[in-house]
Design an enzyme around this catalytic site. Structure first.
Site, short mmCIF file in Angstrom:
data_model
loop_
_atom_site.label_atom_id
_atom_site.label_comp_id
_atom_site.label_asym_id
_atom_site.label_seq_id
_atom_site.Cartn_x
_atom_site.Cartn_y
_atom_site.Cartn_z
N ARG A 8 0.90 -1.22 0.01
CA ARG A 8 0.05 0.04 0.04
C ARG A 8 0.74 1.27 0.02
O ARG A 8 0.50 2.37 -0.55
CB ARG A 8 -0.97 -0.18 1.22
CG ARG A 8 -1.96 -1.08 1.30
CD ARG A 8 -2.68 -1.21 2.56
NE ARG A 8 -3.71 -0.16 2.52
CZ ARG A 8 -3.70 0.70 3.27
NH1 ARG A 8 -2.82 0.93 4.11
NH2 ARG A 8 -4.76 1.73 3.32
N HIS A 372 -1.56 2.78 11.70
CA HIS A 372 -2.84 3.60 11.49
C HIS A 372 -3.63 3.08 10.37
O HIS A 372 -5.01 3.11 10.46
CB HIS A 372 -2.41 5.08 11.01
CG HIS A 372 -3.62 6.03 11.03
ND1 HIS A 372 -3.90 6.45 9.85
CD2 HIS A 372 -4.24 6.65 11.91
CE1 HIS A 372 -4.79 7.56 10.38
NE2 HIS A 372 -5.05 7.40 11.51
N CYS A 373 -3.22 2.46 9.49
CA CYS A 373 -3.65 1.78 8.24
C CYS A 373 -4.98 0.59 8.76
O CYS A 373 -5.78 0.55 7.88
CB CYS A 373 -2.87 0.98 7.38
SG CYS A 373 -2.04 2.15 6.65
N VAL A 374 -4.62 -0.11 9.99
CA VAL A 374 -5.38 -1.14 10.23
C VAL A 374 -6.34 -0.87 11.33
O VAL A 374 -6.88 -1.83 12.32
CB VAL A 374 -4.55 -2.42 10.33
CG1 VAL A 374 -3.86 -2.69 9.20
CG2 VAL A 374 -3.72 -2.23 11.65
#
Length: 381
Positions: A8, A372-374
């Site tokens: 990502r 933070h993404c998860v």
């Protein structure tokens, strides 16, 4: 398309997942700040609703359990271990609810432990709850609602039939009003200060793979309507070199209204992402908030990629991709001991009343994402 690794935000290679050729990929345009005015809070129950800053108290954290070898291949077990570590760590500070498919729920319970609630009534495709989950809004008077950003697999780059419904299903589970925003995007693409100002990259949102036919001003207005804001600080970003088209939350974050943080590269780094970070810093330094105040920008030094543990070209080494939970900052370390220590010290200075937890999430980082993404916070109403 090869979904073998869900990359990502990679830092070194041109290709973060292998779905795009390197030819013709450039950083878009000049780094000049523009703003968009919108009607605050036009989506949802009342104009007073807005998405608060991330440092407010939370009711819980939402996460998602990955179980698809079609996406993660042989790396699935390692990614699950990292997701479980993040969940267990956050659960020391606030409740965590992990959405899992029925077939993967037992393993999720085993790896996450009894402190994490496993919810099998909200099925998922992957683990990126920041992008798929609802963004919760409060009205300052005890009201709570949720907005969905119309997740479409980062521009139809990955299977997302289940993930497209996660936001609405979580809102239903919580029992709050739910509305879809007037745009397609992801939570990691938009940062908010809770006081009327947003920041985002054009590359992620002013993009025909999400919002064909929508102008920057139209998108800015839709973002402001959804978030209860009135101004967008735009960065150009980078198109086509990763599955997200350069999410802002890997580089720039709000610390408070009028205060931001940018993770900076080494002076010797000259790749597209290093130059993008420098441009984001320049734009923020010249910007003002929705209330007209000048922005104060703090830098967070990134690591030396020659000194980190991972040698994977898709690896994301973002200290800035940290998560704020009740009483703690959940961040990462990457093996550059000098930079790891300096990042922890910087976060401790910025958040003096919180415990700084640094985790080894290298398997998740190999997929191009971070903490933070998860995660997705549910603020206290």
């Amino acid at each position: 398309m090869n979904d073998h690794i869900a990359g990502r935000h990679a830092r070194r290679g041109l290709n973060r997942r292998g779905f795009l050729a390197a030819a013709g990929l450039t950083v878009a345009g000049a780094a000049i700040a523009t703003t968009t005015q919108g009607r605050a809070g036009a989506v949802g129950a009342a104009d007073a609703f807005r998405i608060p800053a991330e440092d407010v108290r939370h009711t819980r954290t939402w996460m998602a359990w990955p179980d698809r070898t079609a996406i993660w291949g042989s790396g699935l077990g390692g990614v699950q271990a990292d997701i479980a570590l993040i969940a267990r760590t956050i659960a020391k500070y606030e409740p965590v609810v992990m959405c899992a498919n029925s077939a993967g729920a037992a393993k999720a319970r085993s790896m996450c432990g009894s402190a994490v609630t496993i919810l099998s009534s909200v099925p998922v495709d992957d683990c990126w709850m920041r992008d798929t989950g609802p963004v919760f809004r409060t009205d300052g008077s005890g009201g709570l609602d949720a907005v969905g950003l119309g997740f479409n697999g980062w521009g139809n780059k990955q299977t997302h039939a289940k993930d497209a419904l996660v936001a609405e299903r979580i809102a239903s589970y919580v029992g709050v009003p739910f509305t879809y925003a007037g745009l397609v995007g992801e939570g990691g693409a938009i940062e908010q200060d809770g006081n009327g100002t947003l920041m985002a990259t054009r590359s992620s949102l002013v993009n025909r793979n999400r919002n064909p036919g929508m102008s920057e001003s139209e998108l800015g207005a839709a973002m402001c309507d959804a978030y209860g804001a009135s101004k967008v600080i735009w960065f150009d970003g980078i198109r086509g070199q990763d599955i997200t088209d350069d999410h802002v939350d890997a580089t720039s974050r709000f610390l408070a209204p009028g205060k931001a943080l940018v993770q900076m590269p080494l002076a010797s780094d000259n790749d597209a992402y290093a130059n993008d970070a420098r441009r984001q810093y320049q734009v923020l330094s010249m910007s003002t908030t929705a209330t007209g105040s000048a922005m104060t920008v703090t830098t967070l030094q990134g690591p030396d990629y020659n000194k980190i543990r991972s040698t994977n070209q898709n690896f994301l080494a973002s200290y800035a991709n940290y998560y704020l939970c009740n009483g703690a900052v959940i961040s990462a370390h990457f093996g550059d001991t000098t930079a790891d220590g300096a990042a922890k010290a910087t976060l401790a200075r910025l958040y003096p009343d919180r415990v700084i937890e640094q985790l080894n999430i290298d398997r998740l980082g190999t997929g191009g994402g971070g903490i933070h993404c998860v995660t997705q916070q549910q603020p206290i109403a």
